[in-house]
Design a protein around this motif. Structure first.
Motif, PDB file in Angstrom:
ATOM      1  N   GLY A 226       5.459   5.799  -1.277  1.00  0.00           N
ATOM      2  CA  GLY A 226       6.137   5.635   0.006  1.00  0.00           C
ATOM      3  C   GLY A 226       5.332   6.107   1.207  1.00  0.00           C
ATOM      4  O   GLY A 226       5.799   6.007   2.339  1.00  0.00           O
ATOM      5  N   THR A 227       4.135   6.615   0.986  1.00  0.00           N
ATOM      6  CA  THR A 227       3.287   7.103   2.073  1.00  0.00           C
ATOM      7  C   THR A 227       2.104   6.165   2.248  1.00  0.00           C
ATOM      8  O   THR A 227       1.380   5.881   1.286  1.00  0.00           O
ATOM      9  N   PHE A 228       1.889   5.700   3.461  1.00  0.00           N
ATOM     10  CA  PHE A 228       0.754   4.825   3.733  1.00  0.00           C
ATOM     11  C   PHE A 228      -0.534   5.611   3.501  1.00  0.00           C
ATOM     12  O   PHE A 228      -0.732   6.680   4.092  1.00  0.00           O
ATOM     13  N   PRO A 229      -1.444   5.124   2.636  1.00  0.00           N
ATOM     14  CA  PRO A 229      -2.673   5.869   2.304  1.00  0.00           C
ATOM     15  C   PRO A 229      -3.751   5.704   3.380  1.00  0.00           C
ATOM     16  O   PRO A 229      -4.777   5.035   3.188  1.00  0.00           O
ATOM     17  N   LEU A 230      -3.534   6.319   4.501  1.00  0.00           N
ATOM     18  CA  LEU A 230      -4.374   6.147   5.681  1.00  0.00           C
ATOM     19  C   LEU A 230      -5.857   6.349   5.402  1.00  0.00           C
ATOM     20  O   LEU A 230      -6.679   5.490   5.697  1.00  0.00           O
TER      21      LEU A 230
ATOM     22  N   ALA B 110       9.386  -2.282   1.785  1.00  0.00           N
ATOM     23  CA  ALA B 110      10.107  -1.112   1.267  1.00  0.00           C
ATOM     24  C   ALA B 110       9.859  -1.024  -0.239  1.00  0.00           C
ATOM     25  O   ALA B 110       9.598  -2.024  -0.900  1.00  0.00           O
ATOM     26  N   GLN B 111       9.975   0.166  -0.755  1.00  0.00           N
ATOM     27  CA  GLN B 111       9.739   0.383  -2.190  1.00  0.00           C
ATOM     28  C   GLN B 111      10.670  -0.399  -3.047  1.00  0.00           C
ATOM     29  O   GLN B 111      11.723  -0.647  -3.003  1.00  0.00           O
TER      30      GLN B 111
ATOM     31  N   ARG C 223       0.130  -1.206   8.636  1.00  0.00           N
ATOM     32  CA  ARG C 223       1.356  -0.384   8.542  1.00  0.00           C
ATOM     33  C   ARG C 223       2.596  -1.220   8.867  1.00  0.00           C
ATOM     34  O   ARG C 223       3.639  -1.036   8.258  1.00  0.00           O
ATOM     35  N   SER C 224       2.444  -2.144   9.794  1.00  0.00           N
ATOM     36  CA  SER C 224       3.605  -2.933  10.223  1.00  0.00           C
ATOM     37  C   SER C 224       4.059  -3.953   9.176  1.00  0.00           C
ATOM     38  O   SER C 224       5.174  -4.449   9.261  1.00  0.00           O
TER      39      SER C 224
ATOM     40  N   LEU D  72       0.819  -1.212   0.000  1.00  0.00           N
ATOM     41  CA  LEU D  72       0.000   0.000   0.000  1.00  0.00           C
ATOM     42  C   LEU D  72       0.855   1.264   0.000  1.00  0.00           C
ATOM     43  O   LEU D  72       0.605   2.184  -0.769  1.00  0.00           O
ATOM     44  N   ALA D  73       1.834   1.321   0.873  1.00  0.00           N
ATOM     45  CA  ALA D  73       2.707   2.507   0.935  1.00  0.00           C
ATOM     46  C   ALA D  73       3.590   2.585  -0.307  1.00  0.00           C
ATOM     47  O   ALA D  73       3.725   3.659  -0.912  1.00  0.00           O
ATOM     48  N   ALA D  74       4.194   1.477  -0.702  1.00  0.00           N
ATOM     49  CA  ALA D  74       5.093   1.469  -1.863  1.00  0.00           C
ATOM     50  C   ALA D  74       4.368   1.927  -3.124  1.00  0.00           C
ATOM     51  O   ALA D  74       4.924   2.672  -3.939  1.00  0.00           O
TER      52      ALA D  74
END
Length: 139
Positions: free
Chosen positions: A73-77, A138-139, A133-134, A67-69
């Motif tokens: 790189g930002t978690f789409p909360l 990594a990208q 999130r945990s 999701l973040a990658a």
């Protein structure tokens, strides 16, 4: 004689305002339990999108570890919370992604976006988000 409305108004004005919810972090261990119970059938035990029900869905479940990658790189909360609680329904197998409603209700929680904006949700969803999130790669 003071009227009851005047008394109620005076009491209301004298009462302190409720403090806003402060941003909180969820409990990833509790989130892992919820994930196993409600999400792993479609998204897989390791959240890679390969659950036993994935092949029968019209829309393949995404790899939740990316999701973040996949979002720079930002978690789409906000997007994640909205998909879980049904604010942003997602079609899967011809119908919205299952919304577990009562299972994800609970005490209120506020999560903070990277910009610091609050996202109001419930404690069980905050816990699930903490676990998601945990497990980000990594990208």
């Amino acid at each position: 004689m003071i009227r009851p409305i005047a008394i109620a108004l005076a009491l209301a004005l004298a009462a302190p305002l409720a403090a806003p919810l402060a941003a909180q972090e969820g409990d990833p261990e509790a989130g892992a339990q919820s994930y196993s119970l409600f999400c792993a059938t479609c998204h897989g035990p390791a959240a890679a999108g390969d659950g036993p029900s994935a092949e029968i869905l019209a829309v393949a479940p995404p790899d939740l570890t990316r999701l973040a990658a996949d979002n720079g790189g930002t978690f789409p909360l906000m997007r994640v919370v909205s998909r879980i609680d049904g604010r942003d329904p997602l079609l899967a197998h011809g119908a919205p992604m299952p919304i577990y409603g009562p299972f994800f209700e609970g005490e209120p929680a506020a999560l903070a976006t990277p910009a610091g904006q609050p996202v109001l949700t419930s404690r069980p969803i905050a816990d699930l988000v903490a676990w998601l999130r945990s497990v980000q790669v990594a990208q």
